[in-house]
Structure formats: structure tokens, C-alpha cells
Motif scaffolding. Structure first.
Motif, PDB file in Angstrom:
ATOM      1  N   UNK A   1       0.893  -1.126  -0.035  1.00  0.00           N
ATOM      2  CA  UNK A   1      -0.018   0.041   0.110  1.00  0.00           C
ATOM      3  C   UNK A   1       0.967   1.327   0.031  1.00  0.00           C
ATOM      4  N   UNK A   2       1.934   1.199   0.580  1.00  0.00           N
ATOM      5  CA  UNK A   2       2.853   2.461   0.617  1.00  0.00           C
ATOM      6  C   UNK A   2       3.937   2.539  -0.069  1.00  0.00           C
ATOM      7  N   UNK A   3       4.579   1.344  -0.403  1.00  0.00           N
ATOM      8  CA  UNK A   3       5.721   1.313  -1.170  1.00  0.00           C
ATOM      9  C   UNK A   3       6.071  -0.130  -2.107  1.00  0.00           C
ATOM     10  N   UNK A   4       6.752   0.065  -2.768  1.00  0.00           N
ATOM     11  CA  UNK A   4       6.866  -1.091  -4.034  1.00  0.00           C
ATOM     12  C   UNK A   4       8.161  -2.013  -3.514  1.00  0.00           C
ATOM     13  N   UNK A   5       8.061  -3.362  -3.316  1.00  0.00           N
ATOM     14  CA  UNK A   5       9.127  -4.221  -3.117  1.00  0.00           C
ATOM     15  C   UNK A   5       9.548  -4.755  -4.355  1.00  0.00           C
ATOM     16  N   UNK A   6      10.803  -4.919  -4.593  1.00  0.00           N
ATOM     17  CA  UNK A   6      11.556  -5.021  -5.745  1.00  0.00           C
ATOM     18  C   UNK A   6      10.992  -6.532  -6.434  1.00  0.00           C
ATOM     19  N   UNK A   7      10.953  -7.584  -5.309  1.00  0.00           N
ATOM     20  CA  UNK A   7      10.598  -8.804  -6.028  1.00  0.00           C
ATOM     21  C   UNK A   7       9.715  -9.281  -4.791  1.00  0.00           C
ATOM     22  N   UNK A   8       8.362  -9.769  -5.207  1.00  0.00           N
ATOM     23  CA  UNK A   8       7.372 -10.277  -4.215  1.00  0.00           C
ATOM     24  C   UNK A   8       7.517  -9.503  -2.966  1.00  0.00           C
ATOM     25  N   UNK A   9       7.080 -10.245  -1.864  1.00  0.00           N
ATOM     26  CA  UNK A   9       6.956  -9.650  -0.662  1.00  0.00           C
ATOM     27  C   UNK A   9       8.096  -9.834   0.215  1.00  0.00           C
ATOM     28  N   UNK A  10       8.436  -9.021   1.287  1.00  0.00           N
ATOM     29  CA  UNK A  10       9.377  -9.203   2.362  1.00  0.00           C
ATOM     30  C   UNK A  10       8.910 -10.383   3.294  1.00  0.00           C
ATOM     31  N   UNK A  11       9.682 -10.906   4.116  1.00  0.00           N
ATOM     32  CA  UNK A  11       9.315 -12.166   4.787  1.00  0.00           C
ATOM     33  C   UNK A  11       8.177 -11.664   5.888  1.00  0.00           C
TER      34      UNK A  11
ATOM     35  N   UNK B   1      -4.158 -19.960  -8.473  1.00  0.00           N
ATOM     36  CA  UNK B   1      -2.720 -20.281  -8.290  1.00  0.00           C
ATOM     37  C   UNK B   1      -1.805 -18.960  -8.552  1.00  0.00           C
ATOM     38  N   UNK B   2      -0.766 -18.507  -7.717  1.00  0.00           N
ATOM     39  CA  UNK B   2      -0.008 -17.535  -8.140  1.00  0.00           C
ATOM     40  C   UNK B   2       1.414 -18.309  -8.533  1.00  0.00           C
ATOM     41  N   UNK B   3       1.599 -19.592  -8.372  1.00  0.00           N
ATOM     42  CA  UNK B   3       2.605 -20.352  -8.676  1.00  0.00           C
ATOM     43  C   UNK B   3       2.312 -21.480  -9.658  1.00  0.00           C
ATOM     44  N   UNK B   4       3.380 -22.168 -10.055  1.00  0.00           N
ATOM     45  CA  UNK B   4       3.401 -23.372 -10.911  1.00  0.00           C
ATOM     46  C   UNK B   4       4.164 -24.554 -10.222  1.00  0.00           C
ATOM     47  N   UNK B   5       3.649 -25.785 -10.217  1.00  0.00           N
ATOM     48  CA  UNK B   5       4.269 -26.706  -9.621  1.00  0.00           C
ATOM     49  C   UNK B   5       4.909 -27.381 -10.804  1.00  0.00           C
TER      50      UNK B   5
ATOM     51  N   UNK C   1       9.179 -14.730   1.496  1.00  0.00           N
ATOM     52  CA  UNK C   1       7.904 -15.329   1.588  1.00  0.00           C
ATOM     53  C   UNK C   1       6.975 -14.682   0.503  1.00  0.00           C
ATOM     54  N   UNK C   2       6.002 -15.413  -0.247  1.00  0.00           N
ATOM     55  CA  UNK C   2       5.194 -14.819  -1.111  1.00  0.00           C
ATOM     56  C   UNK C   2       3.868 -15.389  -0.898  1.00  0.00           C
ATOM     57  N   UNK C   3       2.596 -14.811  -1.627  1.00  0.00           N
ATOM     58  CA  UNK C   3       1.430 -15.368  -1.513  1.00  0.00           C
ATOM     59  C   UNK C   3       1.636 -16.412  -2.650  1.00  0.00           C
ATOM     60  N   UNK C   4       0.696 -17.660  -2.439  1.00  0.00           N
ATOM     61  CA  UNK C   4       0.839 -18.743  -3.506  1.00  0.00           C
ATOM     62  C   UNK C   4      -0.407 -18.760  -4.171  1.00  0.00           C
ATOM     63  N   UNK C   5      -1.531 -18.100  -3.398  1.00  0.00           N
ATOM     64  CA  UNK C   5      -2.619 -17.855  -4.004  1.00  0.00           C
ATOM     65  C   UNK C   5      -3.720 -16.896  -3.883  1.00  0.00           C
ATOM     66  N   UNK C   6      -4.516 -16.458  -4.718  1.00  0.00           N
ATOM     67  CA  UNK C   6      -5.462 -15.367  -4.533  1.00  0.00           C
ATOM     68  C   UNK C   6      -6.893 -15.811  -4.685  1.00  0.00           C
TER      69      UNK C   6
END
Length: 230
Positions: free
Chosen positions: A20-30, A222-226, A213-218
Motif C-alpha cells: 500500500x505504501x511502497x513497492x518491493x523489488x521482488x515479491x513480498x518481504x518475509x 494459483x500464483x505459482x506453478x508446480x 515469503x510470497x502469496x501462493x494463491x489469490x
């Protein structure tokens, strides 16, 4: 020996996001995961696994049920629609050492590749019904009589931990992530992941020590591939 093919799942892509306040370079911080309000209406809901003259098999990016079931077919698998009408059959032929399908040509499931003896379906917890195993094919509930099959069911948490994953490219402006990861921990919609080296998977072409640490689903998307290393 049953006929085999080698199936390579294509290079996978990243899911990155904006806080909401700033952009992370890759995914989410832990420690700063937040749910983002993003529309994925134009994102593919399935991906091609295998195709020949008899079968077009796709894997779903929509998750259903309580987990995933692996069905071992030694002779015959009969699948019913929810109204008890026949949906299809899969039979193993000793003569040809291959499977004979009496099924729709297009099958959407978790991982359905008969030539690799792979029959994985999203499924409801089998403990909820004494007689039937409820699986998902083509986004519909199907039934298999439990007494006729040998199966192994795992929850989504355990399925995540037992598979390698890659990150999907969900938006056009997302960065490309070519790493392959293992899942270390699952917390509801988020997972802790760590990149793997070639010693753990022969398909690894690019390695960098990455943990995040990332979100794996919305919801159910799925936001990932197996990822299959074989």
C-alpha cells in the motif's frame, strides 16, 4: 515396462506485487505480507501439459477441494458424474502395456499424464464420505468408488511442501523469475520458499541463493506453478 515420455514444464515466471505504501523489488518481504487488490481476469486459468491425437491434458491454475489425490490404476478406473451417470473410464492394457482412455479428449486436472502413470486430481477430503472419493475434472465434481481404487490423499499444505514450484508472471510489468523453489512453510495464503540448486533438480539452469515469503494463491487462483524436475 509401460511407455514413458519425458515432460518438461516450460520456464516459469514471477509474481511480484505492490504494498500500500511502497513497492518491493521482488515479491513480498518475509514479514510484510499484505493482500493486494488486483484483478486477474485476463490471466490464464490453465496450462497445457500434454497433447496427442487422443488426449489434451491441461493443469488447472484454479484450485478446488481440500487437497490433491493420487490414484493408482492397476486395471481400471471408472469415474462417475455427480448424478451417478458415467463420465469415463481408464483401463490398463497388459497387451499393449499402455492405458486405454474412454474419456473426453480435453482433461483439466491437477496432473493427468497417463503415459507417465500420473493421475493427480484436486479432491475433497476422502474422510467426509465412506463410499465415494470426490475429485475435480474440468472444474466439475466427479465420483470414484473408494472400494475400487488405491489412492493417496494429501492436503494442500502437504502437496505444496512435497513439490518444487516456480513463480507465475501475473502482470505484463512483472519481473521475470527463472528460479526453482522448494516450499519450507505454509501459512494460509502465504508460503516461505528457498531456491534450489542443480544438485536437487537437474532442470535448474539458473541458481542464486534466494529465500523469501510470497502469496501462493489469490482466493482460488494459483500464483505459482508446480514444477516437475523429471
Amino acid at each position: 515396462m509401460k511407455n514413458k515420455i519425458i515432460l518438461l514444464v516450460g520456464a516459469s515466471l514471477i509474481f511480484s506485487c505492490q504494498e500500500k505504501e511502497k513497492v518491493k523489488e521482488i515479491g513480498y518481504e518475509m514479514d510484510t505480507i499484505e493482500k493486494i487488490e488486483t484483478s486477474y481476469d485476463n490471466v490464464s486459468k490453465d496450462s497445457l501439459l500434454f497433447e496427442d491425437d487422443i488426449l489434451t491434458s491441461k493443469t488447472d491454475f484454479i484450485i478446488q477441494g481440500d487437497g490433491v489425490v493420487n490414484i493408482n490404476i492397476s486395471q481400471e478406473l471408472t469415474i462417475y458424474n455427480n448424478d451417478d451417470s458415467l463420465f469415463g473410464k481408464i483401463m490398463f492394457s497388459e497387451e499393449s502395456e499402455s492405458y486405454v482412455l474412454e474419456m473426453p479428449k480435453v482433461i483439466n486436472a491437477r496432473y493427468f499424464v497417463p503415459m507417465l502413470d500420473q493421475f493427480y486430481f484436486d479432491a475433497n477430503n476422502p474422510n467426509t464420505d465412506d463410499s465415494n472419493l470426490y475429485i475435480y475434472i474440468n472444474s466439475e465434481v466427479k465420483k470414484v468408488k473408494k472400494s475400487t481404487v488405491d489412492f493417496n490423499f494429501v492436503t494442500w499444505e502437504n502437496y505444496l511442501k512435497s513439490n518444487f514450484i516456480t513463480l507465475r508472471k501475473m502482470q505484463n510489468n512483472d519481473q521475470l523469475d527463472k528460479y526453482i523453489y522448494q516450499v519450507l512453510n505454509v501459512e494460509k495464503d502465504s508460503i516461505s520458499i528457498k531456491s534450489i540448486a542443480k544438485e536437487e533438480c537437474d532442470a535448474v539452469e539458473l541458481y542464486k541463493d534466494v529465500s523469501k515469503k510470497i502469496r501462493w494463491k489469490d482466493n482460488d487462483l494459483l500464483l505459482i506453478n508446480f514444477y516437475e524436475c523429471n
